[in-house]
Design an enzyme around this catalytic site. Structure first.
Site, PDB file in Angstrom:
ATOM      1  N   PHE A  47     -32.785  49.506 -40.978  1.00  0.00           N
ATOM      2  CA  PHE A  47     -31.628  49.178 -41.216  1.00  0.00           C
ATOM      3  C   PHE A  47     -30.428  50.081 -40.422  1.00  0.00           C
ATOM      4  O   PHE A  47     -29.573  50.410 -41.103  1.00  0.00           O
ATOM      5  CB  PHE A  47     -31.473  49.743 -42.796  1.00  0.00           C
ATOM      6  CG  PHE A  47     -30.928  48.465 -43.671  1.00  0.00           C
ATOM      7  CD1 PHE A  47     -31.544  47.372 -43.938  1.00  0.00           C
ATOM      8  CD2 PHE A  47     -30.058  48.749 -44.348  1.00  0.00           C
ATOM      9  CE1 PHE A  47     -30.982  46.425 -44.440  1.00  0.00           C
ATOM     10  CE2 PHE A  47     -29.479  47.772 -44.990  1.00  0.00           C
ATOM     11  CZ  PHE A  47     -30.150  46.571 -45.227  1.00  0.00           C
ATOM     12  N   GLU A  76     -35.855  39.735 -53.528  1.00  0.00           N
ATOM     13  CA  GLU A  76     -35.548  39.391 -52.065  1.00  0.00           C
ATOM     14  C   GLU A  76     -35.522  40.939 -51.374  1.00  0.00           C
ATOM     15  O   GLU A  76     -34.480  41.480 -51.624  1.00  0.00           O
ATOM     16  CB  GLU A  76     -34.552  38.677 -51.800  1.00  0.00           C
ATOM     17  CG  GLU A  76     -34.487  37.904 -50.384  1.00  0.00           C
ATOM     18  CD  GLU A  76     -33.737  38.989 -49.299  1.00  0.00           C
ATOM     19  OE1 GLU A  76     -34.669  39.447 -48.567  1.00  0.00           O
ATOM     20  OE2 GLU A  76     -32.677  39.111 -49.358  1.00  0.00           O
ATOM     21  N   LEU A  77     -36.438  41.253 -50.626  1.00  0.00           N
ATOM     22  CA  LEU A  77     -36.417  42.865 -50.252  1.00  0.00           C
ATOM     23  C   LEU A  77     -36.390  43.109 -48.891  1.00  0.00           C
ATOM     24  O   LEU A  77     -35.544  42.191 -48.082  1.00  0.00           O
ATOM     25  CB  LEU A  77     -37.700  43.234 -50.644  1.00  0.00           C
ATOM     26  CG  LEU A  77     -38.155  42.899 -52.484  1.00  0.00           C
ATOM     27  CD1 LEU A  77     -39.568  43.512 -52.765  1.00  0.00           C
ATOM     28  CD2 LEU A  77     -36.860  43.629 -53.185  1.00  0.00           C
ATOM     29  N   GLU A 114     -38.553  49.730 -41.471  1.00  0.00           N
ATOM     30  CA  GLU A 114     -37.596  49.139 -41.601  1.00  0.00           C
ATOM     31  C   GLU A 114     -36.479  50.098 -41.047  1.00  0.00           C
ATOM     32  O   GLU A 114     -36.206  51.059 -42.080  1.00  0.00           O
ATOM     33  CB  GLU A 114     -37.320  48.418 -42.721  1.00  0.00           C
ATOM     34  CG  GLU A 114     -35.709  47.589 -42.759  1.00  0.00           C
ATOM     35  CD  GLU A 114     -35.512  47.077 -44.230  1.00  0.00           C
ATOM     36  OE1 GLU A 114     -35.016  45.861 -44.212  1.00  0.00           O
ATOM     37  OE2 GLU A 114     -36.193  47.591 -45.265  1.00  0.00           O
TER      38      GLU A 114
END
Length: 486
Positions: free
Chosen positions: A382, A252-253, A380
């Protein structure tokens, strides 16, 4: 002594009891202040290898334990998460930088994961098969043996317990490596719960550590299944190493999820959903909305509303004030977020809100007019960054949403839910929320992504958990020994 008293875990790891590590210990740091909250044991390669050997040894007796006993233990664990919720939440706030509401959500879901796992223990785990011979033929699900779990810092309790609880319920032992930065709230809190619940020694090993510990866990021959949650870059390395050893690996990335705002959406509600989707827990969530795709007819108003939300959100220490955003986890992450923002502005994006920081506290940021090549849109982040791009038709919106290596979550905001569902059919993604934003999780729902977001739904719900943590075995039974020509 409190439930998570540092005297218990200082310099120690957990393997059914607390013991000193071969690799020493490391400081537990509060990101909001930089203060040292204690020192947690750091597992080395030898600790992981020893844990795997012991876990394999103890697992068979646990698998043979009546399902009622396994279920009862998981229910006790759920109650312990509820009884000690406030203390665990305090550690989540201080150690991970989450606001109190986020911490409360984690302890609630942790309890629910245990209750749902308890129900797994009594699920029918097989089927009778047709056979052309005079015999009984059936398939049954059996425990894999030892499950290796690696979890990250951002939602440390949920992202650990969602694998630990169902794996134990289904008769496995677990070797669990939480992120060293959240060793207490994401690791030792789980150890303490199962210790108090009465889990037999040697079935759960909680080993905070760095890359060496993780690499050893992935390659250890006594651990046939790996459950990994983390970045896509790290997940690729885990997947490659596991594949060479013919291990099963559940990944799960990362994500760069899109929130699509159609021209008929309620913009006040849409801006609220969009702000939550990008700024909750400082954007440090795999499902965070990393791309706001907004119809050109309403984009200007949406940006104004979203920027106003961002400017009005208080940022600070969640342990001492009423704030909406706490600190980023460390300076390395803060610097990466800021680089992506400044590089995106240099690429042509307009800074509509935020873009500044004080220590690890990054202001919620809105980028308007973002080109597709802007790093904060293409990667991404984050962090608490909301890049906004416009589209002119639902078909273009679907094409933009699908134009990503990731495929984790998708939100679509519209007054016409059937139009939303038709749009969702055009986007490869593991999760879809129509008239909601991209961040959500429930213990009963299958969770996972496509593409660079992972290997599909490997967590949550009966089917996904059984698939993840058991093997299928074919069994036949005859009354007499079969006869053959020779």
């Amino acid at each position: 002594m409190t439930f998570l008293d540092p005297k218990i875990w200082t310099g120690s790891i957990f393997d059914g009891g607390w013991r000193a590590t071969q690799a020493g210990d490391a400081p537990v740091i509060e990101p909001a202040t930089g203060d040292e909250l204690g020192r947690a044991g750091t597992a080395g390669a030898g600790d992981v290898a020893a844990a795997a050997v012991r876990a394999r040894k103890e697992q068979r007796a646990w698998a043979a334990t009546p399902y009622e006993e396994r279920a009862a233990l998981l229910r006790r664990a759920g109650r312990l998460f509820e009884e000690h919720a406030q203390e665990i939440q305090d550690w989540i706030v201080r150690e991970s930088g989450g606001v109190p509401g986020k911490a409360a959500f984690e302890t609630h879901v942790a309890a629910q994961e245990c209750y749902e796992a308890a129900a797994l223990a009594s699920q029918p785990l097989g089927e009778v098969l047709p056979t052309a011979r005079t015999r009984l033929s059936f398939a049954r699900r059996v425990p894999v043996g030892v499950v290796g779990v690696i979890a990250p810092f951002n939602f440390p309790l949920i992202l650990g317990i969602r694998s630990v609880a169902p794996a134990l319920a289904l008769g496995n032992a677990v070797v669990f490596k939480p992120d060293q930065r959240t060793a207490v709230c994401g690791g030792f809190s789980i150890a303490r719960v199962f210790e108090e619940a009465g889990l037999p020694d040697g079935l759960l090993h909680v080993l905070p550590g760095g890359p060496e510990a993780g690499q050893t866990l992935v390659t250890d021959p006594n651990i046939p299944v790996i459950s990994f949650t983390g970045s896509t870059a790290a997940g690729r390395r885990v997947g490659e190493a596991a594949a060479r050893l013919l291990k099963r690996v559940h990944l799960e990335l990362g994500g760069n999820s899109a929130l699509v705002v159609l021209d008929d959406a309620d913009l006040a509600a849409a801006a609220s959903a969009g702000a939550w989707a990008s700024f909750f827990h400082q954007g440090q969530i795999c499902m965070t909305t990393g791309r706001h795709l907004v119809h050109e007819a309403v984009a200007e108003e949406y940006v104004e509303r979203l920027a106003a939300k961002a400017d009005g959100l208080p940022v600070g220490d969640p342990a001492t004030g009423q704030v909406a955003l706490g600190p980023l986890i460390d300076a390395k992450q803060r610097d990466r977020v800021h680089r992506l923002v400044t590089d995106s502005v240099a690429a042509g994006a307009r800074l509509a809100a935020g873009g500044t920081f004080n220590r690890l506290f990054y202001r919620p940021t809105v980028l308007a007019g973002v080109p597709a090549t802007a790093p904060a849109y293409a990667e991404e982040v984050f962090g608490p960054v909301a890049p906004v791009m416009t589209f002119s038709s639902p078909e273009q919106a679907a094409a933009l949403a699908a134009d990503s290596e990731y495929g984790l979550s998708l939100g679509i905001l519209t007054r016409d839910v059937m139009k939303g569902l038709a749009l969702a059919d055009l986007v490869p993604t593991g999760i879809v929320h129509i008239n909601d934003q991209t961040v959500d999780d429930e213990a009963v729902a299958p969770f996972g992504g496509m593409g660079a977001s992972g290997t599909g739904a490997r967590f949550g719900g009966t089917g996904a958990n059984v698939d993840a943590f058991t093997e299928t075995q074919w069994v036949t039974m005859r009354g007499d020994i079969a006869t053959y020509p020779f």
